[in-house]
Scaffold this active site. Sequence first.
Site, PDB file in Angstrom:
ATOM      1  CG  ASP A  37      -1.995   0.941   0.985  1.00 50.58           C
ATOM      2  OD1 ASP A  37      -1.668   1.991   0.944  1.00 50.58           O
ATOM      3  OD2 ASP A  37      -3.530   0.171   1.002  1.00 50.58           O
ATOM      4  CB  VAL A  64      -0.637  -0.824  -7.776  1.00 55.64           C
ATOM      5  CG1 VAL A  64      -0.542  -1.487  -6.305  1.00 55.64           C
ATOM      6  CG2 VAL A  64      -1.762  -0.391  -7.740  1.00 55.64           C
ATOM      7  CG  ASN A  90      -8.383  -4.465  -2.222  1.00 57.38           C
ATOM      8  OD1 ASN A  90      -9.433  -4.867  -2.324  1.00 57.38           O
ATOM      9  ND2 ASN A  90      -7.775  -3.316  -1.539  1.00 57.38           N
ATOM     10  CE1 TYR A 156     -13.297   2.461  -7.878  1.00 57.46           C
ATOM     11  CE2 TYR A 156     -16.061   2.126  -8.781  1.00 57.46           C
ATOM     12  CZ  TYR A 156     -15.434   1.685  -8.017  1.00 57.46           C
ATOM     13  OH  TYR A 156     -14.687   0.739  -7.088  1.00 57.46           O
ATOM     14  CE  LYS A 160     -12.669  -0.596  -9.082  1.00 50.88           C
ATOM     15  NZ  LYS A 160     -11.612  -1.737  -8.756  1.00 50.88           N
ATOM     16  CB  ILE A 189     -18.043  -2.108   0.454  1.00 49.37           C
ATOM     17  CG1 ILE A 189     -18.382  -3.295  -0.350  1.00 49.37           C
ATOM     18  CG2 ILE A 189     -17.598  -2.899   2.060  1.00 49.37           C
ATOM     19  CD1 ILE A 189     -19.776  -4.668  -0.136  1.00 49.37           C
ATOM     20  CB  THR A 191     -14.266   1.061   2.660  1.00 49.81           C
ATOM     21  OG1 THR A 191     -14.410   2.006   1.182  1.00 49.81           O
ATOM     22  CG2 THR A 191     -14.522  -0.241   2.070  1.00 49.81           C
TER      23      THR A 191
END
Length: 255
Positions: A37, A64, A90, A156, A160, A189, A191
């Site tokens: 990360d 990444v 992820n 986004y 995806k 979710i 987060t």
Amino acid sequence: MNRLRDKIAIVTGGAVGIGRATAQRMAEEGATVVIADIQDDEGRVLAESINNEGGQATYWHCNVGDERAVVGTVQGVVDEFGRLDVLVNNAGISGANRPSHELTEDEWDEVQIVNVKGVFFCTKAAIPHMRASGGGSIINLSSIYGLVGAPDIPAYHASKGAVHLMTKTDALTYASDRIRVNSVHPGFIWTPLVEKFLEDQGDVAEGRRSLDSLHPLGHVGEPDDVAWGIVYLASDEAGFVTGTELVIDGGYTAR
Ligand code: NAD
């Protein structure tokens, strides 16, 4: 317990959110987990807490979107642990929330660099090591936004959607190497990513209620809801599963 015993796993974006829960559940199931990360403090604290609870985890700083950093991390993990069995792609960002005709090229690119190139770079770096050790499991975080549209965050959605089909192509290409590649498609979710998305829009509590109502089960999901699906795909229980979508969305896409 022990569903992932002896497996070496990298979880990108593992410091918070879905990645954090995934690192915790994978370690509980016996994997040695590398949390990769850019949030160093959160990542280090998480690795320490997993180790204190009897699991095995280390934190590595890795952006990444930077191929050299990715190659260095993956090679470093293999040098230290001997091989790589599981890669969880992820790390992701939601990016600017404006319609396509108002987005800048930089805003578009920022999202593709992390969400698409990041998956490409990590997969590219992992494949030779998985081939050398006779197989592996790659799990790509797509989204319900990689399956259906919604009138927001266009860059986004594009990213995806790309990850959804990159997964199928890689599944077919590497099936003969016994490398399985699957995508996971969460609904909303709870987060930091979703909290920030709602903060940018105004009232977080009201925003959460409105997100809850989008899911037939009546609420947004928790990181563990997704982490358990990832544990399954990483495990030998999913030995005949490749090129597929695991949708974990409280019924969002069932309509
Ligand atoms: P989050 O923002 O809570 O956590 C993402 C993590 O990725 C953070 O730790 C962040 O530091 C890390 N990260 C960001 N850019 C990075 C980079 N360049 N290199 C390395 N790490 C980086 O996000 P989340 O909600 O836990 O989402 C995780 C994944 O699941 C993402 O790919 C996201 O698109 C996907 N997803 C999330 C939801 C949701 O509702 N939360 C729904 C569908 C899909």
